[in-house]
Design a protein around this motif. Structure first.
Motif, PDB file in Angstrom:
ATOM      1  N   GLY A 237       2.684  70.433  90.681  1.00  0.00           N
ATOM      2  CA  GLY A 237       3.788  71.011  91.425  1.00  0.00           C
ATOM      3  C   GLY A 237       3.562  71.012  92.926  1.00  0.00           C
ATOM      4  N   SER A 238       4.526  71.571  93.641  1.00  0.00           N
ATOM      5  CA  SER A 238       4.484  71.592  95.103  1.00  0.00           C
ATOM      6  C   SER A 238       4.777  72.992  95.626  1.00  0.00           C
ATOM      7  CB  SER A 238       5.519  70.628  95.690  1.00  0.00           C
ATOM      8  OG  SER A 238       5.248  69.299  95.313  1.00  0.00           O
ATOM      9  N   LEU A 239       4.229  73.272  96.789  1.00  0.00           N
ATOM     10  CA  LEU A 239       4.531  74.489  97.524  1.00  0.00           C
ATOM     11  C   LEU A 239       4.523  74.157  99.009  1.00  0.00           C
ATOM     12  CD1 LEU A 239       2.306  77.256  95.842  1.00  0.00           C
ATOM     13  CD2 LEU A 239       4.807  77.178  95.850  1.00  0.00           C
ATOM     14  N   ARG A 240       5.274  74.916  99.784  1.00  0.00           N
ATOM     15  CA  ARG A 240       5.199  74.787 101.228  1.00  0.00           C
ATOM     16  C   ARG A 240       4.860  76.145 101.827  1.00  0.00           C
ATOM     17  NH1 ARG A 240       9.553  72.971 105.875  1.00  0.00           N
ATOM     18  NH2 ARG A 240      10.426  75.037 105.437  1.00  0.00           N
ATOM     19  N   LEU A 241       3.743  76.184 102.521  1.00  0.00           N
ATOM     20  CA  LEU A 241       3.345  77.392 103.219  1.00  0.00           C
ATOM     21  C   LEU A 241       3.895  77.369 104.637  1.00  0.00           C
ATOM     22  CD1 LEU A 241      -0.419  77.650 102.166  1.00  0.00           C
ATOM     23  CD2 LEU A 241       1.622  78.450 100.943  1.00  0.00           C
ATOM     24  N   SER A 242       4.248  78.545 105.125  1.00  0.00           N
ATOM     25  CA  SER A 242       4.723  78.682 106.502  1.00  0.00           C
ATOM     26  C   SER A 242       3.882  79.725 107.218  1.00  0.00           C
ATOM     27  CB  SER A 242       6.192  79.121 106.532  1.00  0.00           C
ATOM     28  OG  SER A 242       7.025  78.169 105.911  1.00  0.00           O
ATOM     29  N   CYS A 243       3.762  79.556 108.510  1.00  0.00           N
ATOM     30  CA  CYS A 243       3.020  80.509 109.330  1.00  0.00           C
ATOM     31  C   CYS A 243       3.820  80.752 110.602  1.00  0.00           C
ATOM     32  CB  CYS A 243       1.639  79.974 109.667  1.00  0.00           C
ATOM     33  SG  CYS A 243       0.722  80.960 110.878  1.00  0.00           S
ATOM     34  N   ALA A 244       4.335  81.948 110.741  1.00  0.00           N
ATOM     35  CA  ALA A 244       5.054  82.322 111.956  1.00  0.00           C
ATOM     36  C   ALA A 244       4.043  82.743 113.012  1.00  0.00           C
ATOM     37  CB  ALA A 244       6.024  83.453 111.663  1.00  0.00           C
TER      38      ALA A 244
ATOM     39  N   CYS B 170      -5.152  75.097 119.108  1.00  0.00           N
ATOM     40  CA  CYS B 170      -5.224  74.405 117.822  1.00  0.00           C
ATOM     41  C   CYS B 170      -4.750  75.375 116.743  1.00  0.00           C
ATOM     42  CB  CYS B 170      -6.659  73.977 117.546  1.00  0.00           C
ATOM     43  SG  CYS B 170      -7.025  73.609 115.814  1.00  0.00           S
ATOM     44  N   MET B 171      -4.108  74.838 115.736  1.00  0.00           N
ATOM     45  CA  MET B 171      -3.758  75.664 114.579  1.00  0.00           C
ATOM     46  C   MET B 171      -4.207  74.956 113.311  1.00  0.00           C
ATOM     47  SD  MET B 171      -0.104  77.408 115.462  1.00  0.00           S
ATOM     48  CE  MET B 171      -0.412  78.659 114.204  1.00  0.00           C
ATOM     49  N   GLY B 172      -4.472  75.750 112.299  1.00  0.00           N
ATOM     50  CA  GLY B 172      -4.946  75.141 111.070  1.00  0.00           C
ATOM     51  C   GLY B 172      -4.729  76.022 109.857  1.00  0.00           C
ATOM     52  N   TRP B 173      -5.065  75.450 108.723  1.00  0.00           N
ATOM     53  CA  TRP B 173      -5.036  76.169 107.448  1.00  0.00           C
ATOM     54  C   TRP B 173      -6.434  76.147 106.867  1.00  0.00           C
ATOM     55  CZ3 TRP B 173      -0.884  78.892 105.878  1.00  0.00           C
ATOM     56  CH2 TRP B 173       0.349  78.587 106.443  1.00  0.00           C
ATOM     57  N   ILE B 174      -6.913  77.313 106.497  1.00  0.00           N
ATOM     58  CA  ILE B 174      -8.228  77.458 105.879  1.00  0.00           C
ATOM     59  C   ILE B 174      -8.039  78.202 104.572  1.00  0.00           C
ATOM     60  CG2 ILE B 174     -10.466  78.601 106.092  1.00  0.00           C
ATOM     61  CD1 ILE B 174     -10.255  78.021 109.124  1.00  0.00           C
ATOM     62  N   ARG B 175      -8.699  77.745 103.532  1.00  0.00           N
ATOM     63  CA  ARG B 175      -8.583  78.431 102.248  1.00  0.00           C
ATOM     64  C   ARG B 175      -9.924  79.001 101.837  1.00  0.00           C
ATOM     65  NH1 ARG B 175      -7.178  73.213  98.355  1.00  0.00           N
ATOM     66  NH2 ARG B 175      -9.232  72.200  98.425  1.00  0.00           N
ATOM     67  N   GLN B 176      -9.830  80.038 101.031  1.00  0.00           N
ATOM     68  CA  GLN B 176     -11.050  80.719 100.598  1.00  0.00           C
ATOM     69  C   GLN B 176     -10.949  81.089  99.138  1.00  0.00           C
ATOM     70  OE1 GLN B 176     -12.127  84.080 103.013  1.00  0.00           O
ATOM     71  NE2 GLN B 176     -14.140  84.233 102.085  1.00  0.00           N
TER      72      GLN B 176
ATOM     73  N   ALA C 120      -6.639  71.776 106.727  1.00  0.00           N
ATOM     74  CA  ALA C 120      -5.910  70.894 107.633  1.00  0.00           C
ATOM     75  C   ALA C 120      -5.835  71.529 109.011  1.00  0.00           C
ATOM     76  CB  ALA C 120      -4.499  70.639 107.104  1.00  0.00           C
ATOM     77  N   THR C 121      -5.865  70.687 110.037  1.00  0.00           N
ATOM     78  CA  THR C 121      -5.771  71.187 111.407  1.00  0.00           C
ATOM     79  C   THR C 121      -4.791  70.356 112.211  1.00  0.00           C
ATOM     80  OG1 THR C 121      -7.629  69.825 112.138  1.00  0.00           O
ATOM     81  CG2 THR C 121      -8.125  72.072 111.421  1.00  0.00           C
ATOM     82  N   LEU C 122      -4.224  70.999 113.218  1.00  0.00           N
ATOM     83  CA  LEU C 122      -3.283  70.348 114.123  1.00  0.00           C
ATOM     84  C   LEU C 122      -3.712  70.710 115.541  1.00  0.00           C
ATOM     85  CD1 LEU C 122      -0.678  68.802 114.706  1.00  0.00           C
ATOM     86  CD2 LEU C 122       0.593  70.911 114.312  1.00  0.00           C
ATOM     87  N   ALA C 123      -4.259  69.738 116.234  1.00  0.00           N
ATOM     88  CA  ALA C 123      -4.757  69.991 117.583  1.00  0.00           C
ATOM     89  C   ALA C 123      -3.612  70.028 118.580  1.00  0.00           C
ATOM     90  CB  ALA C 123      -5.760  68.908 117.970  1.00  0.00           C
ATOM     91  N   ASP C 124      -3.921  70.478 119.785  1.00  0.00           N
ATOM     92  CA  ASP C 124      -2.889  70.630 120.798  1.00  0.00           C
ATOM     93  C   ASP C 124      -2.248  69.293 121.181  1.00  0.00           C
ATOM     94  OD1 ASP C 124      -2.319  70.853 124.065  1.00  0.00           O
ATOM     95  OD2 ASP C 124      -1.750  72.621 122.898  1.00  0.00           O
TER      96      ASP C 124
ATOM     97  N   SER D 169       2.260  70.390 109.605  1.00  0.00           N
ATOM     98  CA  SER D 169       3.266  70.082 110.611  1.00  0.00           C
ATOM     99  C   SER D 169       3.640  71.361 111.347  1.00  0.00           C
ATOM    100  CB  SER D 169       4.497  69.445 109.976  1.00  0.00           C
ATOM    101  OG  SER D 169       5.119  70.349 109.080  1.00  0.00           O
ATOM    102  N   GLN D 170       4.445  71.181 112.394  1.00  0.00           N
ATOM    103  CA  GLN D 170       4.825  72.316 113.226  1.00  0.00           C
ATOM    104  C   GLN D 170       6.224  72.076 113.746  1.00  0.00           C
ATOM    105  OE1 GLN D 170       2.396  72.798 116.825  1.00  0.00           O
ATOM    106  NE2 GLN D 170       2.035  74.911 116.222  1.00  0.00           N
ATOM    107  N   ASP D 171       6.998  73.116 113.939  1.00  0.00           N
ATOM    108  CA  ASP D 171       8.322  72.926 114.503  1.00  0.00           C
ATOM    109  C   ASP D 171       8.197  72.634 116.002  1.00  0.00           C
ATOM    110  OD1 ASP D 171       9.591  76.270 115.232  1.00  0.00           O
ATOM    111  OD2 ASP D 171       7.591  75.423 115.449  1.00  0.00           O
ATOM    112  N   ASN D 172       9.275  72.137 116.592  1.00  0.00           N
ATOM    113  CA  ASN D 172       9.224  71.692 117.982  1.00  0.00           C
ATOM    114  C   ASN D 172       8.874  72.824 118.948  1.00  0.00           C
ATOM    115  OD1 ASN D 172       9.840  69.068 117.307  1.00  0.00           O
ATOM    116  ND2 ASN D 172      12.040  69.323 117.608  1.00  0.00           N
ATOM    117  N   ALA D 173       9.261  74.020 118.620  1.00  0.00           N
ATOM    118  CA  ALA D 173       8.986  75.153 119.500  1.00  0.00           C
ATOM    119  C   ALA D 173       7.575  75.706 119.316  1.00  0.00           C
ATOM    120  CB  ALA D 173      10.001  76.261 119.245  1.00  0.00           C
TER     121      ALA D 173
END
Length: 123
Positions: free
Chosen positions: A16-23, A33-39, A49-53, A70-74
């Motif tokens: 299956g699939s899921l989409r996580l969001s982070c406000a 930089c922003m990223g996702w870390i799991r534990q 996964a990471t997304l550099a500036d 991914s990230q929104d334009n804002a």
């Protein structure tokens, strides 16, 4: 003060699939930089996964080809699209952030963390 709030976790079956969001809010500087870390209790923390500036992305080998950051334009919301989920993807997923052009080399270097969202994948 940087604030990160995750959502989108849940329980799915294998494949299956899921989409996580982070406000994200409260950044005092433009470069970060922003990223996702799991534990998980048994495996510890893993940088998923990471997304550099500069827009460059990096993925753990275990999720390459299945997860997309991914990230929104804002730059107010960070996403993690997770496809073809497997039971070993079961974990608490945290949104993280750190100031700078490049992403930290080590998980412990991230200064900002969300509260986490649980992802559970069953057979």
């Amino acid at each position: 003060q940087v604030r990160l709030v995750e959502s989108g976790g849940g329980s799915v079956q294998s494949g299956g699939s899921l989409r996580l969001s982070c406000a994200a809010s409260g950044f005092a500087h433009e470069k970060y930089c922003m990223g996702w870390i799991r534990q998980t209790p048994g495996k510890g923390r893993e940088e998923v996964a990471t997304l550099a500036d500069d827009g460059s992305k990096a993925y753990a080998d275990s999720v390459k080809g299945r997860f997309t950051i991914s990230q929104d334009n804002a730059r107010k919301t960070l996403y993690l699209q997770m496809n073809d989920l497997k039971p070993e993807d079961t974990a608490m997923y945290y949104c993280t952030a750190e100031y700078g052009t490049w992403c930290p080399k080590w998980v412990d270097e991230y200064d900002y963390w969300g509260q986490g969202t649980q992802v559970t994948v069953s057979e």
